[in-house]
Design an enzyme around this catalytic site. Sequence first.
Site, PDB file in Angstrom:
ATOM      1  N   SER A   1     -13.892   3.328   0.708  1.00 33.87           N
ATOM      2  CA  SER A   1     -13.641   2.079  -0.014  1.00 33.87           C
ATOM      3  C   SER A   1     -14.410   2.015  -1.331  1.00 33.87           C
ATOM      4  CB  SER A   1     -14.018   0.875   0.856  1.00 33.87           C
ATOM      5  OG  SER A   1     -13.861  -0.332   0.129  1.00 33.87           O
TER       6      SER A   1
ATOM      7  N   THR B   1      -9.908  -4.801   5.529  1.00 35.27           N
ATOM      8  CA  THR B   1      -8.865  -3.805   5.314  1.00 35.27           C
ATOM      9  C   THR B   1      -8.440  -3.236   6.664  1.00 35.27           C
ATOM     10  OG1 THR B   1      -8.276  -1.847   4.001  1.00 35.27           O
ATOM     11  CG2 THR B   1     -10.516  -1.929   4.908  1.00 35.27           C
TER      12      THR B   1
ATOM     13  N   LYS C   1      -6.709  -6.431   9.475  1.00 35.29           N
ATOM     14  CA  LYS C   1      -6.216  -7.555   8.677  1.00 35.29           C
ATOM     15  C   LYS C   1      -5.398  -8.560   9.502  1.00 35.29           C
ATOM     16  CE  LYS C   1      -4.978  -6.514   4.368  1.00 35.29           C
ATOM     17  NZ  LYS C   1      -4.406  -5.799   3.204  1.00 35.29           N
TER      18      LYS C   1
ATOM     19  N   ASP D   1      -4.194 -10.109  -1.803  1.00 38.36           N
ATOM     20  CA  ASP D   1      -3.415  -8.905  -2.094  1.00 38.36           C
ATOM     21  C   ASP D   1      -2.294  -9.182  -3.085  1.00 38.36           C
ATOM     22  OD1 ASP D   1      -4.867  -7.116  -0.555  1.00 38.36           O
ATOM     23  OD2 ASP D   1      -3.674  -7.475   1.243  1.00 38.36           O
TER      24      ASP D   1
ATOM     25  N   ALA E   1       8.141  -1.938   5.132  1.00 41.99           N
ATOM     26  CA  ALA E   1       8.263  -3.253   5.774  1.00 41.99           C
ATOM     27  C   ALA E   1       7.030  -3.584   6.612  1.00 41.99           C
ATOM     28  CB  ALA E   1       9.518  -3.291   6.650  1.00 41.99           C
TER      29      ALA E   1
ATOM     30  N   GLY F   1       2.588  -4.401   6.627  1.00 40.98           N
ATOM     31  CA  GLY F   1       1.762  -5.461   6.077  1.00 40.98           C
ATOM     32  C   GLY F   1       1.658  -5.430   4.572  1.00 40.98           C
TER      33      GLY F   1
ATOM     34  N   THR G   1      13.514   1.799   9.121  1.00 41.59           N
ATOM     35  CA  THR G   1      13.925   0.990  10.270  1.00 41.59           C
ATOM     36  C   THR G   1      14.461  -0.333   9.755  1.00 41.59           C
ATOM     37  OG1 THR G   1      12.181   2.015  11.604  1.00 41.59           O
ATOM     38  CG2 THR G   1      13.188  -0.002  12.463  1.00 41.59           C
TER      39      THR G   1
ATOM     40  N   MET H   1       1.024   1.120  -4.284  1.00 35.82           N
ATOM     41  CA  MET H   1      -0.051   0.269  -3.793  1.00 35.82           C
ATOM     42  C   MET H   1      -1.268   1.064  -3.312  1.00 35.82           C
ATOM     43  SD  MET H   1       2.158  -2.745  -1.890  1.00 35.82           S
ATOM     44  CE  MET H   1       0.773  -3.867  -1.632  1.00 35.82           C
TER      45      MET H   1
ATOM     46  N   TYR I   1      -4.326   3.929  -3.962  1.00 37.49           N
ATOM     47  CA  TYR I   1      -5.068   4.436  -5.117  1.00 37.49           C
ATOM     48  C   TYR I   1      -5.719   5.789  -4.841  1.00 37.49           C
ATOM     49  CZ  TYR I   1      -9.116   2.310  -2.711  1.00 37.49           C
ATOM     50  OH  TYR I   1     -10.086   1.946  -1.805  1.00 37.49           O
TER      51      TYR I   1
ATOM     52  N   GLY J   1      -2.500   1.871  -7.983  1.00 42.15           N
ATOM     53  CA  GLY J   1      -3.097   1.047  -6.943  1.00 42.15           C
ATOM     54  C   GLY J   1      -4.511   0.603  -7.247  1.00 42.15           C
TER      55      GLY J   1
END
Length: 266
Positions: free
Chosen positions: A16, A64, A68, A104, A131, A133, A155, A206, A208, A229
């Site tokens: 992180s 994270t 979450k 976010d 699809a 989070g 899916t 999204m 990085y 990201g």
Amino acid sequence: MTRIVAGVAGNPIGHSLSPAIHHAWIAAADLDADYRAFEPADAAAFDRLLEDGRAGALRGLNVTAPFKEQALARADVVSPTASACGSANLLLFEDGRLRADSTDGAGLLAALSEQAPHLRLAGATAVVLGAGGAARAAVAALRTADASVVVINRTRSRAEALAADLGATVGGPEALADAALVVNALSVAPDIDPAALPAGAVLMDMTYRPLQTAFLAAGRARGLGTVDGLAMLIGQARPSFEALFGVASPPIDVRAVALAAMGART
């Protein structure tokens, strides 16, 4: 005045960049504060960390993966944004109560504003790949910006559930022909052809790590705009910092700080 202690919780957490970013702001603002990395081993350990926060040991937490959704479920008060996202990346402890929020979406919009300032989302078609989070947070943010959002996911039933919740539609590769923006919310490189996109389209990833993903590299090779990201990470960190420490983030170059931290760990 009591020292403010906050942090970020996830597993794994060693990668992180949030501590580096927040420590730079803490130093620039001359705060008596700390921002720590926490790595709960499992859901039970995360619950124990939350109890420490309720007892006054922490002002708040960024959260994270994989905690979450659990963060949202444990909250006493949930913001409309976190509710729409179905997860929380920001927890604040207030007199033993836990308030959940999500920054976010704010981070995504801030990143677009910074690295694709010409992009106008209102009335434009935005395609979100995935699809899960991350995709849910992206769709929620783009809908608040009045974009017409199409979700593409392997899916289809998951895409349909997300779209029904947030006012999006479900599509396939044909949606790329009209896309002003394509956001990759998958944890892997998407299988799309940049040649199917309009000349002025923007690609956003999204993730990085790496900063220059194969998805963004393919877009750049075609001359498309790209948004990385890291810009989103910093964008979501700004409102988190203000909520945790009660002051606005100082105007310093935290992107350089984050890039240096990335380089030190690679």
